[in-house]
Design a protein around this motif. Structure first.
Motif, PDB file in Angstrom:
ATOM      1  N   ILE A  77      -5.696 -17.188  -4.353  1.00  0.00           N
ATOM      2  CA  ILE A  77      -4.515 -17.514  -5.396  1.00  0.00           C
ATOM      3  C   ILE A  77      -4.423 -16.258  -6.223  1.00  0.00           C
ATOM      4  CG2 ILE A  77      -4.425 -18.731  -7.543  1.00  0.00           C
ATOM      5  CD1 ILE A  77      -5.633 -21.333  -6.196  1.00  0.00           C
ATOM      6  N   SER A  78      -5.601 -15.631  -6.431  1.00  0.00           N
ATOM      7  CA  SER A  78      -5.259 -14.213  -7.266  1.00  0.00           C
ATOM      8  C   SER A  78      -4.467 -13.379  -6.315  1.00  0.00           C
ATOM      9  CB  SER A  78      -6.751 -13.521  -7.318  1.00  0.00           C
ATOM     10  OG  SER A  78      -6.502 -12.171  -7.761  1.00  0.00           O
ATOM     11  N   ILE A  79      -4.554 -13.373  -5.007  1.00  0.00           N
ATOM     12  CA  ILE A  79      -3.573 -12.654  -4.095  1.00  0.00           C
ATOM     13  C   ILE A  79      -2.097 -12.936  -4.239  1.00  0.00           C
ATOM     14  CG2 ILE A  79      -3.136 -12.164  -1.595  1.00  0.00           C
ATOM     15  CD1 ILE A  79      -6.424 -12.418  -1.314  1.00  0.00           C
ATOM     16  N   ALA A  80      -2.079 -14.158  -4.304  1.00  0.00           N
ATOM     17  CA  ALA A  80      -0.429 -14.756  -4.461  1.00  0.00           C
ATOM     18  C   ALA A  80       0.102 -14.095  -5.623  1.00  0.00           C
ATOM     19  CB  ALA A  80      -0.550 -16.122  -4.210  1.00  0.00           C
ATOM     20  N   TYR A  81      -0.718 -14.077  -6.798  1.00  0.00           N
ATOM     21  CA  TYR A  81      -0.018 -13.697  -8.088  1.00  0.00           C
ATOM     22  C   TYR A  81       0.203 -12.349  -8.076  1.00  0.00           C
ATOM     23  CZ  TYR A  81      -1.195 -17.474 -11.379  1.00  0.00           C
ATOM     24  OH  TYR A  81      -1.159 -18.687 -12.022  1.00  0.00           O
ATOM     25  N   GLN A 131      -3.296  -6.687 -12.985  1.00  0.00           N
ATOM     26  CA  GLN A 131      -3.596  -7.528 -14.312  1.00  0.00           C
ATOM     27  C   GLN A 131      -3.237  -9.119 -13.888  1.00  0.00           C
ATOM     28  OE1 GLN A 131      -1.516  -5.434 -17.418  1.00  0.00           O
ATOM     29  NE2 GLN A 131      -3.304  -4.114 -17.903  1.00  0.00           N
ATOM     30  N   ALA A 132      -1.851  -9.088 -13.093  1.00  0.00           N
ATOM     31  CA  ALA A 132      -1.526 -10.290 -12.568  1.00  0.00           C
ATOM     32  C   ALA A 132      -2.654 -11.207 -11.888  1.00  0.00           C
ATOM     33  CB  ALA A 132      -0.074 -10.360 -11.770  1.00  0.00           C
ATOM     34  N   GLY A 133      -3.141 -10.256 -11.062  1.00  0.00           N
ATOM     35  CA  GLY A 133      -4.320 -10.779 -10.266  1.00  0.00           C
ATOM     36  C   GLY A 133      -5.295 -11.356 -10.925  1.00  0.00           C
ATOM     37  N   GLN A 134      -5.699 -10.877 -12.248  1.00  0.00           N
ATOM     38  CA  GLN A 134      -6.747 -11.569 -13.024  1.00  0.00           C
ATOM     39  C   GLN A 134      -6.214 -12.842 -13.754  1.00  0.00           C
ATOM     40  OE1 GLN A 134      -9.789 -10.149 -12.640  1.00  0.00           O
ATOM     41  NE2 GLN A 134      -8.860  -9.020 -10.980  1.00  0.00           N
ATOM     42  N   LEU A 135      -5.029 -13.183 -13.954  1.00  0.00           N
ATOM     43  CA  LEU A 135      -4.430 -14.321 -14.603  1.00  0.00           C
ATOM     44  C   LEU A 135      -4.532 -15.508 -13.924  1.00  0.00           C
ATOM     45  CD1 LEU A 135      -1.582 -12.248 -16.019  1.00  0.00           C
ATOM     46  CD2 LEU A 135      -3.513 -13.125 -17.234  1.00  0.00           C
ATOM     47  N   SER A 136      -4.893 -15.617 -12.680  1.00  0.00           N
ATOM     48  CA  SER A 136      -4.895 -16.703 -11.774  1.00  0.00           C
ATOM     49  C   SER A 136      -6.036 -17.541 -12.125  1.00  0.00           C
ATOM     50  CB  SER A 136      -4.738 -16.420 -10.362  1.00  0.00           C
ATOM     51  OG  SER A 136      -5.929 -15.801 -10.109  1.00  0.00           O
ATOM     52  N   PRO A 137      -5.673 -19.066 -11.762  1.00  0.00           N
ATOM     53  CA  PRO A 137      -6.894 -20.057 -12.049  1.00  0.00           C
ATOM     54  C   PRO A 137      -7.910 -19.840 -10.925  1.00  0.00           C
ATOM     55  CG  PRO A 137      -4.824 -21.066 -10.967  1.00  0.00           C
ATOM     56  CD  PRO A 137      -4.145 -19.723 -11.203  1.00  0.00           C
ATOM     57  N   SER A 138      -8.963 -20.128 -11.395  1.00  0.00           N
ATOM     58  CA  SER A 138     -10.159 -19.824 -10.452  1.00  0.00           C
ATOM     59  C   SER A 138     -11.076 -20.892 -10.748  1.00  0.00           C
ATOM     60  CB  SER A 138     -10.761 -18.441 -10.442  1.00  0.00           C
ATOM     61  OG  SER A 138     -11.706 -18.354 -11.672  1.00  0.00           O
ATOM     62  N   GLY A 139     -11.813 -21.305  -9.381  1.00  0.00           N
ATOM     63  CA  GLY A 139     -13.015 -22.374  -9.446  1.00  0.00           C
ATOM     64  C   GLY A 139     -13.661 -22.023 -10.533  1.00  0.00           C
ATOM     65  N   ALA A 140     -14.148 -23.147 -11.248  1.00  0.00           N
ATOM     66  CA  ALA A 140     -15.264 -23.018 -12.394  1.00  0.00           C
ATOM     67  C   ALA A 140     -14.983 -21.629 -13.184  1.00  0.00           C
ATOM     68  CB  ALA A 140     -16.501 -22.837 -11.922  1.00  0.00           C
ATOM     69  N   GLU A 181     -17.006 -10.461   0.424  1.00  0.00           N
ATOM     70  CA  GLU A 181     -16.130 -10.159   1.803  1.00  0.00           C
ATOM     71  C   GLU A 181     -14.698  -9.767   1.363  1.00  0.00           C
ATOM     72  OE1 GLU A 181     -17.236 -13.415   4.290  1.00  0.00           O
ATOM     73  OE2 GLU A 181     -15.040 -13.409   5.073  1.00  0.00           O
ATOM     74  N   PRO A 182     -14.526  -8.692   2.119  1.00  0.00           N
ATOM     75  CA  PRO A 182     -12.954  -8.104   2.028  1.00  0.00           C
ATOM     76  C   PRO A 182     -12.245  -9.300   2.719  1.00  0.00           C
ATOM     77  CG  PRO A 182     -14.376  -6.513   2.876  1.00  0.00           C
ATOM     78  CD  PRO A 182     -15.382  -7.771   3.003  1.00  0.00           C
ATOM     79  N   VAL A 183     -11.153  -9.720   2.029  1.00  0.00           N
ATOM     80  CA  VAL A 183     -10.153 -10.906   2.433  1.00  0.00           C
ATOM     81  C   VAL A 183      -8.953 -10.140   2.740  1.00  0.00           C
ATOM     82  CG1 VAL A 183      -8.965 -12.721   1.613  1.00  0.00           C
ATOM     83  CG2 VAL A 183     -11.154 -12.282   1.020  1.00  0.00           C
ATOM     84  N   VAL A 184      -8.503  -9.221   2.095  1.00  0.00           N
ATOM     85  CA  VAL A 184      -7.204  -8.706   2.629  1.00  0.00           C
ATOM     86  C   VAL A 184      -7.044  -7.190   1.900  1.00  0.00           C
ATOM     87  CG1 VAL A 184      -6.179  -9.174   0.287  1.00  0.00           C
ATOM     88  CG2 VAL A 184      -4.623  -9.478   2.476  1.00  0.00           C
ATOM     89  N   ILE A 185      -6.196  -6.381   2.841  1.00  0.00           N
ATOM     90  CA  ILE A 185      -5.758  -5.312   2.286  1.00  0.00           C
ATOM     91  C   ILE A 185      -4.254  -5.654   2.119  1.00  0.00           C
ATOM     92  CG2 ILE A 185      -5.418  -2.763   2.815  1.00  0.00           C
ATOM     93  CD1 ILE A 185      -7.622  -3.120   4.961  1.00  0.00           C
ATOM     94  N   ILE A 186      -3.881  -4.716   0.665  1.00  0.00           N
ATOM     95  CA  ILE A 186      -2.577  -5.141   0.445  1.00  0.00           C
ATOM     96  C   ILE A 186      -2.035  -3.806   0.253  1.00  0.00           C
ATOM     97  CG2 ILE A 186      -0.793  -6.105  -1.326  1.00  0.00           C
ATOM     98  CD1 ILE A 186      -2.937  -7.937  -2.183  1.00  0.00           C
ATOM     99  N   PRO A 187      -1.138  -2.986   1.282  1.00  0.00           N
ATOM    100  CA  PRO A 187      -0.073  -1.888   0.834  1.00  0.00           C
ATOM    101  C   PRO A 187       0.660  -2.168  -0.120  1.00  0.00           C
ATOM    102  CG  PRO A 187       0.300  -2.582   3.077  1.00  0.00           C
ATOM    103  CD  PRO A 187      -0.817  -3.733   2.392  1.00  0.00           C
ATOM    104  N   VAL A 188       0.868  -1.226  -1.129  1.00  0.00           N
ATOM    105  CA  VAL A 188       1.837  -1.647  -2.204  1.00  0.00           C
ATOM    106  C   VAL A 188       2.908  -0.265  -2.124  1.00  0.00           C
ATOM    107  CG1 VAL A 188       2.326  -2.109  -4.473  1.00  0.00           C
ATOM    108  CG2 VAL A 188       0.212  -2.638  -3.565  1.00  0.00           C
ATOM    109  N   GLY A 189       4.115  -0.322  -2.139  1.00  0.00           N
ATOM    110  CA  GLY A 189       5.125   0.789  -2.269  1.00  0.00           C
ATOM    111  C   GLY A 189       6.483   0.293  -2.106  1.00  0.00           C
ATOM    112  N   TYR A 190       7.426   1.038  -2.196  1.00  0.00           N
ATOM    113  CA  TYR A 190       8.743   0.930  -1.893  1.00  0.00           C
ATOM    114  C   TYR A 190       9.101   0.560  -0.373  1.00  0.00           C
ATOM    115  CZ  TYR A 190       9.544   2.430  -6.757  1.00  0.00           C
ATOM    116  OH  TYR A 190       9.488   2.465  -7.827  1.00  0.00           O
ATOM    117  N   ALA A 191       9.700  -0.628  -0.206  1.00  0.00           N
ATOM    118  CA  ALA A 191       9.919  -0.946   1.362  1.00  0.00           C
ATOM    119  C   ALA A 191      11.088  -0.041   1.817  1.00  0.00           C
ATOM    120  CB  ALA A 191      10.721  -2.128   1.424  1.00  0.00           C
ATOM    121  N   LYS A 192      11.046   0.464   3.078  1.00  0.00           N
ATOM    122  CA  LYS A 192      12.310   1.403   3.610  1.00  0.00           C
ATOM    123  C   LYS A 192      13.314   0.619   3.833  1.00  0.00           C
ATOM    124  CE  LYS A 192      10.236   4.890   6.618  1.00  0.00           C
ATOM    125  NZ  LYS A 192       9.544   5.579   7.779  1.00  0.00           N
ATOM    126  N   ASP A 193      13.335  -0.899   4.290  1.00  0.00           N
ATOM    127  CA  ASP A 193      14.396  -1.627   4.074  1.00  0.00           C
ATOM    128  C   ASP A 193      14.534  -2.540   3.160  1.00  0.00           C
ATOM    129  OD1 ASP A 193      16.560  -3.349   4.925  1.00  0.00           O
ATOM    130  OD2 ASP A 193      15.476  -4.309   6.404  1.00  0.00           O
TER     131      ASP A 193
END
Ligand SMILES: Cc1cc2nc3c(=O)[nH]c(=O)nc-3n(C[C@H](O)[C@H](O)[C@H](O)COP(=O)(O)O)c2cc1C
Length: 193
Positions: A118-122, A31-40, A156-168
């Motif tokens: 910007i959506s990715i950063a959010y 949901q946070a990714g959808q809250l970012s500003p976007s061009g037009a 166009e795929p821009v990024v793959i974001i693995p999400v989880g708990y870090a080992k360290d």
């Protein structure tokens, strides 16, 4: 958590615990990714969440072979940096993290790439806020994802974001040298001293 503290504590993670997390956390990140500003106000991005182990393995195999080719042609500087950072060509994070988020931009829309980032950063900050870690992983080839995920060619795929708990989980603060990169009125005139 305080936003600035969150930004300082965030670190990329390349090793994940094999541990699930509540669905609600993932929903908040998406949901946070959808809250970012976007061009037009076009919101020219889609997210595909991947939890299927077979699909994750296929993605890992494709990414590893593409990245190996890319690495062979890379500059010595980049190879040294990868070694120093202990960044391996094995992309185990693509199977260890419980979820992957593939973010793709609609190339027919104005400002698609800027808006997608910007959506990715959010999402990156939202994950940190949920006590989770991510990696901003940009594989050197992405066409295979269009086929594998039935993603229309205009995306166009821009990024793959693995999400989880870090080992360290140790939090490491970054040194930012802000005075070297921020100027007032003209380049070279420092804003911070
Ligand atoms: C546009 C972009 C692309 C990146 N691509 C990769 C990548 O393909 N593989 C990887 O391991 N890290 C990747 N990263 C993570 C960076 O290496 C990492 O952010 C940087 O080294 C700083 O470390 P930190 O995130 O812990 O502050 C990428 C980051 C960004 C912003």
């Amino acid at each position: 958590m305080d936003l600035y503290k969150l930004m300082k504590n965030r670190r990329s993670t390349r090793e994940f615990q094999n541990k699930k997390f509540p669905d609600q956390k993932l929903q908040l990140i998406l949901q946070a990714g959808q809250l970012s500003p976007s061009g037009a106000d076009q919101k020219p991005f889609v997210n595909i969440v991947i939890d299927n182990p077979i699909l994750k393995k296929k993605i890992k195999d494709n990414c590893e072979s593409a990245d190996k080719k890319y690495y062979e042609d890379a500059s010595e500087w980049f190879k040294k940096w990868m070694k120093k950072k202990k960044i391996s060509l094995d992309k185990n994070f693509l199977i260890d993290a419980p979820f992957l988020i593939v973010v793709a931009g609609d190339t027919t829309k104005p400002y698609w790439l800027e808006s997608t980032w910007i959506s990715i950063a959010y999402m990156i900050l939202a994950a940190e806020n949920e006590g989770l870690s991510v990696l901003t992983y940009t594989p050197s080839e992405t066409d295979f994802l269009n086929n594998l995920l039935h993603l229309p060619n205009r995306f166009e795929p821009v990024v793959i974001i693995p999400v989880g708990y870090a080992k360290d989980k140790a939090s490491k603060e970054t040194s930012i040298n802000v005075e070297e990169r921020v100027f007032i009125n003209k380049y070279g005139e420092r804003f911070f001293y």
